[in-house]
Design a protein around this motif. Sequence first.
Motif, PDB file in Angstrom:
ATOM      1  N   ILE A 234       0.829  -1.201   0.000  1.00  0.00           N
ATOM      2  CA  ILE A 234       0.000   0.000   0.000  1.00  0.00           C
ATOM      3  C   ILE A 234       0.868   1.257   0.000  1.00  0.00           C
ATOM      4  O   ILE A 234       0.613   2.222  -0.732  1.00  0.00           O
ATOM      5  N   LYS A 235       1.913   1.234   0.801  1.00  0.00           N
ATOM      6  CA  LYS A 235       2.783   2.406   0.944  1.00  0.00           C
ATOM      7  C   LYS A 235       3.483   2.755  -0.358  1.00  0.00           C
ATOM      8  O   LYS A 235       3.649   3.926  -0.698  1.00  0.00           O
ATOM      9  N   TYR A 236       3.885   1.713  -1.102  1.00  0.00           N
ATOM     10  CA  TYR A 236       4.671   1.949  -2.309  1.00  0.00           C
ATOM     11  C   TYR A 236       3.835   1.830  -3.581  1.00  0.00           C
ATOM     12  O   TYR A 236       4.253   1.233  -4.579  1.00  0.00           O
ATOM     13  N   GLU A 237       2.604   2.367  -3.504  1.00  0.00           N
ATOM     14  CA  GLU A 237       1.783   2.710  -4.665  1.00  0.00           C
ATOM     15  C   GLU A 237       1.328   1.527  -5.514  1.00  0.00           C
ATOM     16  O   GLU A 237       1.173   1.645  -6.728  1.00  0.00           O
ATOM     17  N   ALA A 238       1.107   0.389  -4.897  1.00  0.00           N
ATOM     18  CA  ALA A 238       0.570  -0.749  -5.658  1.00  0.00           C
ATOM     19  C   ALA A 238      -0.920  -0.545  -5.887  1.00  0.00           C
ATOM     20  O   ALA A 238      -1.630  -0.037  -5.019  1.00  0.00           O
ATOM     21  N   ASP A 239      -1.403  -0.911  -7.062  1.00  0.00           N
ATOM     22  CA  ASP A 239      -2.854  -0.914  -7.285  1.00  0.00           C
ATOM     23  C   ASP A 239      -3.371  -2.327  -7.530  1.00  0.00           C
ATOM     24  O   ASP A 239      -4.537  -2.532  -7.839  1.00  0.00           O
ATOM     25  N   GLU A 240      -2.472  -3.310  -7.386  1.00  0.00           N
ATOM     26  CA  GLU A 240      -2.878  -4.712  -7.499  1.00  0.00           C
ATOM     27  C   GLU A 240      -1.988  -5.560  -6.590  1.00  0.00           C
ATOM     28  O   GLU A 240      -0.758  -5.467  -6.647  1.00  0.00           O
ATOM     29  N   ILE A 241      -2.614  -6.360  -5.743  1.00  0.00           N
ATOM     30  CA  ILE A 241      -1.900  -7.280  -4.855  1.00  0.00           C
ATOM     31  C   ILE A 241      -2.422  -8.684  -5.128  1.00  0.00           C
ATOM     32  O   ILE A 241      -3.632  -8.925  -5.084  1.00  0.00           O
ATOM     33  N   LYS A 242      -1.495  -9.587  -5.407  1.00  0.00           N
ATOM     34  CA  LYS A 242      -1.884 -10.967  -5.696  1.00  0.00           C
ATOM     35  C   LYS A 242      -1.124 -11.892  -4.744  1.00  0.00           C
ATOM     36  O   LYS A 242       0.096 -11.828  -4.648  1.00  0.00           O
ATOM     37  N   VAL A 243      -1.869 -12.741  -4.047  1.00  0.00           N
ATOM     38  CA  VAL A 243      -1.284 -13.685  -3.109  1.00  0.00           C
ATOM     39  C   VAL A 243      -1.718 -15.089  -3.511  1.00  0.00           C
ATOM     40  O   VAL A 243      -2.913 -15.343  -3.705  1.00  0.00           O
ATOM     41  N   TYR A 244      -0.761 -15.997  -3.643  1.00  0.00           N
ATOM     42  CA  TYR A 244      -1.107 -17.374  -3.990  1.00  0.00           C
ATOM     43  C   TYR A 244      -0.093 -18.325  -3.366  1.00  0.00           C
ATOM     44  O   TYR A 244       1.042 -17.944  -3.062  1.00  0.00           O
ATOM     45  N   ALA A 245      -0.532 -19.570  -3.165  1.00  0.00           N
ATOM     46  CA  ALA A 245       0.308 -20.574  -2.512  1.00  0.00           C
ATOM     47  C   ALA A 245       0.451 -21.796  -3.403  1.00  0.00           C
ATOM     48  O   ALA A 245      -0.489 -22.171  -4.120  1.00  0.00           O
ATOM     49  N   GLU A 246       1.616 -22.418  -3.336  1.00  0.00           N
ATOM     50  CA  GLU A 246       1.887 -23.675  -4.027  1.00  0.00           C
ATOM     51  C   GLU A 246       2.212 -24.721  -2.974  1.00  0.00           C
ATOM     52  O   GLU A 246       3.106 -24.522  -2.147  1.00  0.00           O
ATOM     53  N   ASP A 247       1.475 -25.825  -3.020  1.00  0.00           N
ATOM     54  CA  ASP A 247       1.646 -26.871  -2.001  1.00  0.00           C
ATOM     55  C   ASP A 247       2.404 -28.052  -2.601  1.00  0.00           C
ATOM     56  O   ASP A 247       1.969 -28.654  -3.581  1.00  0.00           O
ATOM     57  N   PHE A 248       3.556 -28.384  -2.004  1.00  0.00           N
ATOM     58  CA  PHE A 248       4.374 -29.510  -2.435  1.00  0.00           C
ATOM     59  C   PHE A 248       4.425 -30.566  -1.335  1.00  0.00           C
ATOM     60  O   PHE A 248       3.903 -30.353  -0.230  1.00  0.00           O
ATOM     61  N   ASP A 249       5.062 -31.696  -1.620  1.00  0.00           N
ATOM     62  CA  ASP A 249       5.135 -32.776  -0.640  1.00  0.00           C
ATOM     63  C   ASP A 249       5.919 -32.368   0.609  1.00  0.00           C
ATOM     64  O   ASP A 249       5.579 -32.764   1.724  1.00  0.00           O
ATOM     65  N   ASP A 250       6.967 -31.604   0.420  1.00  0.00           N
ATOM     66  CA  ASP A 250       7.848 -31.281   1.538  1.00  0.00           C
ATOM     67  C   ASP A 250       7.760 -29.837   2.003  1.00  0.00           C
ATOM     68  O   ASP A 250       8.381 -29.462   3.003  1.00  0.00           O
ATOM     69  N   LYS A 251       6.984 -29.009   1.283  1.00  0.00           N
ATOM     70  CA  LYS A 251       6.926 -27.599   1.650  1.00  0.00           C
ATOM     71  C   LYS A 251       5.710 -26.929   1.028  1.00  0.00           C
ATOM     72  O   LYS A 251       5.098 -27.453   0.084  1.00  0.00           O
ATOM     73  N   THR A 252       5.380 -25.769   1.558  1.00  0.00           N
ATOM     74  CA  THR A 252       4.362 -24.896   0.979  1.00  0.00           C
ATOM     75  C   THR A 252       5.016 -23.559   0.695  1.00  0.00           C
ATOM     76  O   THR A 252       5.673 -22.987   1.576  1.00  0.00           O
ATOM     77  N   VAL A 253       4.827 -23.052  -0.516  1.00  0.00           N
ATOM     78  CA  VAL A 253       5.473 -21.805  -0.931  1.00  0.00           C
ATOM     79  C   VAL A 253       4.394 -20.743  -1.128  1.00  0.00           C
ATOM     80  O   VAL A 253       3.473 -20.922  -1.929  1.00  0.00           O
ATOM     81  N   LEU A 254       4.507 -19.660  -0.388  1.00  0.00           N
ATOM     82  CA  LEU A 254       3.559 -18.552  -0.476  1.00  0.00           C
ATOM     83  C   LEU A 254       4.198 -17.400  -1.240  1.00  0.00           C
ATOM     84  O   LEU A 254       5.317 -16.990  -0.935  1.00  0.00           O
ATOM     85  N   HIS A 255       3.461 -16.878  -2.219  1.00  0.00           N
ATOM     86  CA  HIS A 255       3.937 -15.753  -3.028  1.00  0.00           C
ATOM     87  C   HIS A 255       3.074 -14.530  -2.727  1.00  0.00           C
ATOM     88  O   HIS A 255       1.844 -14.601  -2.800  1.00  0.00           O
ATOM     89  N   PHE A 256       3.716 -13.435  -2.396  1.00  0.00           N
ATOM     90  CA  PHE A 256       3.022 -12.171  -2.117  1.00  0.00           C
ATOM     91  C   PHE A 256       3.563 -11.155  -3.125  1.00  0.00           C
ATOM     92  O   PHE A 256       4.671 -10.678  -3.006  1.00  0.00           O
ATOM     93  N   ARG A 257       2.733 -10.830  -4.130  1.00  0.00           N
ATOM     94  CA  ARG A 257       3.196 -10.036  -5.269  1.00  0.00           C
ATOM     95  C   ARG A 257       2.352  -8.777  -5.442  1.00  0.00           C
ATOM     96  O   ARG A 257       1.127  -8.835  -5.303  1.00  0.00           O
ATOM     97  N   ASP A 258       3.012  -7.658  -5.719  1.00  0.00           N
ATOM     98  CA  ASP A 258       2.289  -6.425  -6.032  1.00  0.00           C
ATOM     99  C   ASP A 258       2.935  -5.751  -7.234  1.00  0.00           C
ATOM    100  O   ASP A 258       4.061  -6.077  -7.618  1.00  0.00           O
ATOM    101  N   ASN A 259       2.222  -4.813  -7.817  1.00  0.00           N
ATOM    102  CA  ASN A 259       2.736  -4.096  -8.995  1.00  0.00           C
ATOM    103  C   ASN A 259       3.106  -2.659  -8.643  1.00  0.00           C
ATOM    104  O   ASN A 259       2.869  -1.736  -9.432  1.00  0.00           O
ATOM    105  N   GLY A 260       3.664  -2.471  -7.450  1.00  0.00           N
ATOM    106  CA  GLY A 260       4.053  -1.132  -7.015  1.00  0.00           C
ATOM    107  C   GLY A 260       5.308  -0.641  -7.706  1.00  0.00           C
ATOM    108  O   GLY A 260       5.682  -1.120  -8.783  1.00  0.00           O
ATOM    109  N   ILE A 261       5.976   0.305  -7.073  1.00  0.00           N
ATOM    110  CA  ILE A 261       7.134   0.958  -7.703  1.00  0.00           C
ATOM    111  C   ILE A 261       8.344   0.040  -7.794  1.00  0.00           C
ATOM    112  O   ILE A 261       9.296   0.324  -8.513  1.00  0.00           O
ATOM    113  N   GLY A 262       8.324  -1.079  -7.075  1.00  0.00           N
ATOM    114  CA  GLY A 262       9.423  -2.028  -7.151  1.00  0.00           C
ATOM    115  C   GLY A 262      10.649  -1.566  -6.378  1.00  0.00           C
ATOM    116  O   GLY A 262      10.679  -0.491  -5.773  1.00  0.00           O
ATOM    117  N   ILE A 263      11.672  -2.399  -6.410  1.00  0.00           N
ATOM    118  CA  ILE A 263      12.913  -2.137  -5.672  1.00  0.00           C
ATOM    119  C   ILE A 263      14.064  -2.147  -6.667  1.00  0.00           C
ATOM    120  O   ILE A 263      14.126  -3.018  -7.545  1.00  0.00           O
TER     121      ILE A 263
END
Length: 331
Positions: A234-263
Amino acid sequence: MSITEYLKDRLSAYMIYLVSLAVALIFMQAFHIRTQCIVIVYVILLLGGAIAECWTFFRKKSFYDKLNYCLDSLDKKYLLAEMTEAPDFFDGRFLYEVLRQSDKAMCEHIAEYRRENLEFREYIEMWVHEVKLPVASLQLMCHNDGSNRYSEQLKRIDDYIENVLYYARSRNAEKDYIIKNASLKRIFGETAMKNRSEIQERNISLSAEGLDVEVMTDAKWLAFIFGQLMGNSIKYEADEIKVYAEDFDDKTVLHFRDNGIGISEADLPYIFEKSFTGENGRTHTKSTGMGLYIVKMLCTKLGHSVQAESVQGEYTEITIVFGKDKLHNIQ
């Protein structure tokens, strides 16, 4: 401890010993002592001295070799005195006693420091809880009056106060969390509801996919982590936030992605370092540089790994990896 080092250290004593033998020889010859007697005396003295030196060398070598081995093998070097047995020669016992006394003094100092640190942490936690009450009251008053003039600033104050609380607790996080199955969907939903006003006000598109999984974590700490990530989006001007998870046998991977100004590429390796603000923190909004540092620290203590990818002007994606076993620490 090598024989060469020992002989070099004892060289001055050997020189004095040889000079003494030479003086004794002069006196014995002056008193006309038979050569056979002088030879016998010298053989006895040299043989006795050699045996005494060998005994002393091997006795000291045993102690100092064990001392050096313990020092090399210990992760916590200050436990050296506890892992060492008292030797049977004077200078070794003296060294052993010095180690024990210094270890005792250090332990007392650490205990005092821990007491002071605990008192300070307890005071900070008490202060945070006390100051959150008037802030919450002001937020409620603004809501009841229908005025949003001060709401954003009060929200920022509340977030900074919460950062202080979690930072203070994170120093001893193992005493404050419980690892158990927690629903990503529920935790993320609570975080979204908490930030609903800002999301709606800024017209941010929020989507979540594949969060119907449970991970081994502490729900309270993970909610704080989600709050930090969403607050940054929110602070760095994103107008879209997408959160999704991938479930594997040994781990779960969570992705938190936005389209803000970037780094920027130059700042990306340092964003999890303490007090690092980078280009965005200087040019777009004032930043303490503590949010992602606390996120990284909490993920490490919880046994999760966290990474960041970003392209300046396009997107930022934070990835958190949860192990299937609560004792499994993803590297």
